[in-house]
Each structure stands twice: as structure tokens, then as C-alpha cells.
Write a protein that holds these residues in place. Structure first.
Motif: not given
Length: 310
Positions: A38-39, A275, A278, A280-282, A284-285, A288
Motif C-alpha cells: 500500500v504505502d 489494503a 488500511h 485510509e483506503v479500506s 473504498s477498496f 471495489w
């Protein structure tokens, strides 16, 4: 004769000189240890695991194309100034937290990649007389209590070498060092044998060595006395086997999950799983990913029906 200084583990060795050929061409000029989950790069996760175990001296055994790792753990004055000027405080803290003030990074070159045992030998002068940890960054591990912290707890009580292991299918024993031994308490085994990549019908067990070690400083003498094998390599497994003839060595079945990020499929699994959680993104991820799975399932069902009625 070595005189051990500390009763806990204060130093960790990160062998990072490998070429990462399974990820070419991306690793042609960039270290595989800098592949991001991820980051954050793999090597940062490994260092954070060591730090969480109370280790503050990080020793990197590097090679060509590894300069990016040194830069990653160095102070980025220009970047910090830009982030501070832009008032991006959260990003600024994430950059500064890569290297806490009480953490010390040291680097030594492995001029030729002659095996994991040789890489460990390269760190001998920096390690000195203390027992030490070894962490392989491409063995990415997640656990409620970091795996190295689990092992350091065991070491404080045992004061002996400890090798992390996990069960693997018997068909895969030829991919790992395999150990055998007697269980002395739940998850902890007194080792009596270690074999490098045995065929399934010759393996003494299905307990496979994975990329976390606490090693007695006496391992250096054993590694120096090893005869190089295929390709002139000095294997850490052979050094541990020699050490086992002179002193007790333990294997530890850790609590946690391991991803083999030295392989593409293992790396991709790690990225997806991290992800999914995570902060920050969990959200929306996961949305998806759910839609992706449903869409793929629908396409597969439609194709199967089409094939059936063809």
C-alpha cells in the motif's frame, strides 16, 4: 571466546543484497525490499517489527542498487521542508517516523551474493559479541503481537538461538530449510536436526524455517568454517546445523500470518489483505473488491452456461 554483553536482543541484521530476479524488470534498478505494501515498503515493515521488539540498532547488509534503502531511512530535509511549508502535518509525521530518534542504522556491503550465511558473516564486526536478530524483509508477517517481539520474549527466558518455523505441505519441503525436534512447551521445540530443502520423502518433518531468527554470536565461527556449496554459497542452514552440535537451538511456531513476498503471488496477497484493513483506503477498496468478485463470478457463470448449451 565471546562474552555476551546483553541479556536481550539489541541488534537486528537485514540481509538485503539479493538481486530480486523474480520481480524483474522492476528490480533492475530498485530494491525488491522497496516494493510497497500500500504505502510503506517491505523493508520499513521489517524495521518497524524489529523496533516494536525493543531493537534499536538496525544493520543492513546491502549491495548494488540498494542505495534507495539508505535514502529511505535518511533524513529528507527538502521533503520535510516542503511538507511543513504546505502544512501537511500528517504526511510530515509519517516521513519523520520512518526513523525514530533513538533508532540507529548501519550499513555494510556484501560485495558478492554468496548466500545468506555469507551475508550474516558480513555483519560480524557491526554485531560484535552480542546475540542478534535476523529479519528477511520479503517474509512479510502480520500478527497481533509482532513476530520478532514474540521471539525476543522467548529469548529473554532461554538465552539461546531461536528459529521461526511454520508448517508447510509435505510437497513443499524442497523449498525450505526443514527442522525436527521435541516440543518443550506449546509452540516451542528443542531442535535436533535441520536440513536444507529436503525432498518430500526425505524431510524429517514439515516444519519449515521462515525469515525470522535470533542467533547466538557463536554462529559466526560456524559460518566461517563452512565449506561453500553450489555456486560458492555459504548457507545459514549449514551454520545452524553445525551450531546445533555444540549448543541448544530452539524452533518457534509463531502466532501470525506470513506472506512470501519474494514471490509475485505472495506479494499480491499481502497487498490485497493489507489494503482491506488500511485505515485510509479500506472502505473504498473493499467496496471495489466486492464488486470485482461479483462481476467475475457473474461472467464465469455466464460463460459456463454458454459452454453447457453450446
Amino acid at each position: 571466546m565471546r562474552n555476551k554483553i546483553s541479556s536481550t536482543i539489541t541488534k537486528a541484521v537485514f540481509p538485503i543484497a539479493g538481486l530480486g530476479t523474480r520481480f524483474l524488470p522492476v528490480t533492475k534498478a530498485s530494491p525488491k525490499e522497496m516494493l510497497p505494501i500500500v504505502d510503506k515498503p517491505l523493508i520499513q515493515y521489517a524495521v518497524e517489527e524489529a523496533y516494536a521488539a525493543g531493537i534499536r540498532q538496525m544493520i543492513f547488509v546491502t549491495g548494488r542498487t540498494k542505495r534507495a534503502i539508505e535514502d529511505h531511512f535518511d533524513t529528507a530535509y527538502e521533503l520535510e521542508s516542503i511538507l511543513e511549508y504546505s502544512q501537511k502535518q500528517q504526511l510530515l509525521e509519517s516521513v519523520r517516523n520512518v526513523t525514530p530518534d533513538d533508532m540507529h542504522c548501519m550499513y555494510v556491503r556484501q560485495n558478492r551474493t554468496l548466500g545468506l550465511g555469507h551475508a550474516i558473516l558480513c555483519a560480524e564486526k557491526l554485531v560484535g559479541d552480542d546475540d542478534f536478530a535476523v529479519i528477511l524483509a520479503d517474509d512479510f508477517m502480520i500478527a497481533e503481537q509482532p513476530v520478532m517481539a514474540q521471539m525476543v520474549e522467548q529469548y529473554k527466558r532461554l538465552q539461546k538461538s531461536i528459529i521461526a518455523v511454520q508448517n508447510v505441505p509435505r510437497t513443499q519441503t524442497n523449498l525450505y530449510g526443514i527442522v525436527s525436534g521435541s516440543e518443550v512447551q506449546p509452540g516451542l521445540f528443542g531442535m535436533n536436526n535441520i536440513v536444507e530443502k529436503p525432498l518430500p520423502d526425505e524431510a524429517p518433518s514439515t516444519m519449515a524455517v521462515v525469515g525470522r531468527y535470533i542467533l547466538a554470536a557463536t554462529i559466526f565461527e560456524e559460518l566461517r568454517n563452512q565449506q561453500p556449496g553450489i555456486g560458492g554459497e555459504i548457507q545459514l542452514t549449514d551454520g545452524i546445523a553445525s551450531l546445533l552440535k555444540k549448543e541448544r537451538v530452539f524452533s518457534y511456531h509463531f502466532n501470525g500470518k506470513r506472506y512470501d513476498c519474494g514471490s509475485k503471488i505472495g506479494y499480491l496477497k499481502a497487498v490485497v489483505d493489507i489494503a482491506c484493513s488500511h485505515p485510509e483506503v479500506s472502505g473504498s477498496f473493499n467496496s471495489w473488491l466486492k464488486n470485482k468478485v461479483q462481476s467475475t463470478h457473474a461472467q464465469t457463470t455466464k460463460q459456463n452456461q454458454s459452454d453447457y448449451f453450446a
